[in-house]
Design an enzyme around this catalytic site. Sequence first.
Site, mmCIF file in Angstrom:
data_model
loop_
_atom_site.group_PDB
_atom_site.id
_atom_site.type_symbol
_atom_site.label_atom_id
_atom_site.label_comp_id
_atom_site.label_asym_id
_atom_site.label_seq_id
_atom_site.Cartn_x
_atom_site.Cartn_y
_atom_site.Cartn_z
ATOM 1 N N HIS B 163 -4.018 13.133 12.357
ATOM 2 C CA HIS B 163 -4.608 13.156 11.018
ATOM 3 C C HIS B 163 -5.051 14.582 10.659
ATOM 4 O O HIS B 163 -4.736 15.092 9.583
ATOM 5 C CB HIS B 163 -5.798 12.187 10.987
ATOM 6 C CG HIS B 163 -6.590 12.193 9.718
ATOM 7 N ND1 HIS B 163 -6.429 11.254 8.732
ATOM 8 C CD2 HIS B 163 -7.560 13.035 9.286
ATOM 9 C CE1 HIS B 163 -7.270 11.513 7.738
ATOM 10 N NE2 HIS B 163 -7.976 12.591 8.044
ATOM 11 N N GLU B 164 -5.752 15.234 11.581
ATOM 12 C CA GLU B 164 -6.240 16.595 11.311
ATOM 13 C C GLU B 164 -5.071 17.579 11.215
ATOM 14 O O GLU B 164 -5.081 18.484 10.390
ATOM 15 C CB GLU B 164 -7.217 17.042 12.404
ATOM 16 C CG GLU B 164 -8.476 16.182 12.510
ATOM 17 C CD GLU B 164 -9.229 16.066 11.186
ATOM 18 O OE1 GLU B 164 -9.151 17.009 10.371
ATOM 19 O OE2 GLU B 164 -9.873 15.029 10.963
ATOM 20 N N HIS B 167 -3.699 17.493 7.841
ATOM 21 C CA HIS B 167 -4.474 18.305 6.893
ATOM 22 C C HIS B 167 -4.001 19.752 6.964
ATOM 23 O O HIS B 167 -3.884 20.431 5.949
ATOM 24 C CB HIS B 167 -5.969 18.241 7.223
ATOM 25 C CG HIS B 167 -6.668 17.024 6.683
ATOM 26 N ND1 HIS B 167 -6.447 16.547 5.415
ATOM 27 C CD2 HIS B 167 -7.603 16.214 7.218
ATOM 28 C CE1 HIS B 167 -7.206 15.478 5.216
ATOM 29 N NE2 HIS B 167 -7.912 15.249 6.307
ATOM 30 N N GLU B 251 -6.868 12.215 1.985
ATOM 31 C CA GLU B 251 -7.147 11.435 3.195
ATOM 32 C C GLU B 251 -6.042 10.407 3.434
ATOM 33 O O GLU B 251 -5.565 10.238 4.554
ATOM 34 C CB GLU B 251 -8.495 10.722 3.087
ATOM 35 C CG GLU B 251 -9.693 11.650 3.174
ATOM 36 C CD GLU B 251 -9.709 12.492 4.438
ATOM 37 O OE1 GLU B 251 -9.417 11.965 5.518
ATOM 38 O OE2 GLU B 251 -9.996 13.686 4.337
#
Lengths: 185, 343
Positions: B163-164, B167, B251
């Site tokens: 997930h990070e 980003h 997100e």
Amino acid sequence: MIGLILLGIVVLFVVWLVGQFNGLVQLRNQVQNAWAQIDVQLKRRSDLIPNLVNTVKGVMKFEQETLEKVMNARARALGATSIAERGVAEAEVSQGLGRLLAVMENYPELKSNQNALQLQEEVTATENKVGFARQFYNDVVMKFNTAQQTFPGNVIAGMFNFKPSDFLQVPEADRAVPKVDLSLS
Amino acid sequence: MTHAPQRATFYELQAKNRLNSVLVLVAFFAFVAFLGLGLDWFVFGEMLGVEGGPTVPFFTLFGLAWGAFHAAVSWFGGARQVLHSTHARPARPESSPAEKQFVNVVEEMAIAAGLPVPKTYVVPDDDPNAFAVGRDPEHAAIAVTEGLLAQLDRDELQGVIGHEMSHVRNLDIRALTLVTALFGATVLLSDVARRGLSSRHGRHGSWRSSDNDRGGGGGGMAILFIAWMLVAVLAPILARFLAMAVSRSREYLADASAAELTRNPLGLASALRKLDAAHEPTHQISQGSAHLCITDPRGLRVNERDGAFADWLGTHPPIARRIALLEGMAGVLTPSGESPRSG
């Protein structure tokens, strides 16, 4: 005036063509780079194996055969002369390491051995890195091939003779003899 | 949410989220420009006595320059500042097996994304959370709390790092930096606008007389003026909604990309469940960095609830919906291949 407009259109078209062509070249280089990255990870794994085997061979008495298989497969991968031969050997290394990781759970001595635990994490990470390097290769190949097969990339690809790259096939775990197509045609 | 989780591939979700983010950014720019132009037209022009505002749209340029200045500051110093304010320290893979695993997982995800390996940091806090900073993949860093490393297993950690890493890959930090800077510009312009309005009100005594001053402008101008005035007064709130909307769509996109990187949406889904259960404010992570985290560090319940209100106010989408979407993706990703899409 009309001449100028026509010239403008031609210039725009050429700029666009160059952009499309460069995009395909960029993707092709990405495919080659992704391929090289798999090699980097396989090399790392190859360096790790002797260390692993030395640590666990005293304890895992019932798995000597598996350990030997991993060492032999590694030796064959290092000495392989063709990509296909190497692919088969590397797949065997993967299988052997997967089995080792699975059976390590059955050895309480290993579970309390800090060194062995670290190695277990290291083997998991290494196997994952090899796997993710392959996955990334396939992702880039998909992009490259899609760019070549969709309009207008298909026209440019045809003009400049771009060829689609092959996907890496993942061997099914239950196949007796793993077949891996490592050839980059 | 009453309808079943949608089955959408991560590719479709990514495309949709990218479009949403672009739309919101465009809306944000238009918003600042509208506010600034109105200020030039109705207030500054009036002060100078120039019909139709000054030739140089002073306030518009000022607002955009202010935004650009703030963007530049956080562009070059933001990452260091955030890491410093959270008391993050570099990970120590040699001395801690958990941190070794963290560094390994970050390397794995970097390989899956085809990116350089970001720097790794650990925040001394027991509440599980994680965030990413850095304007581009070359300057990126991923930080996790000690609590996260202690509570998640390897697959879950991989989901969170995926997930990070998304980003980082999707340049979300850049987009959010831009939004934060424009948000600052909006608040500033709105403040100036309200001051300008009250001074103008003082000089003319009433709105009607000032409308009459404009003569030919007539009713159309008056309506435009009232609309602008409303926007100027409501600007900080509207800007906040827009900023939150960007954050939320980013997100969802990061969740979808994490599934693409790990090919295991259930790892992240299970991690989110644990994060949800352990939800308390992460003390080390301050307000300003909230939008960078995997779950809202302030522990705001507004992010957990469903419905219109939560949709408007949270930096993060409701965790339950994120989990449902990830599990929906797992349905598409099973080895049986393509499964039929349902509404």
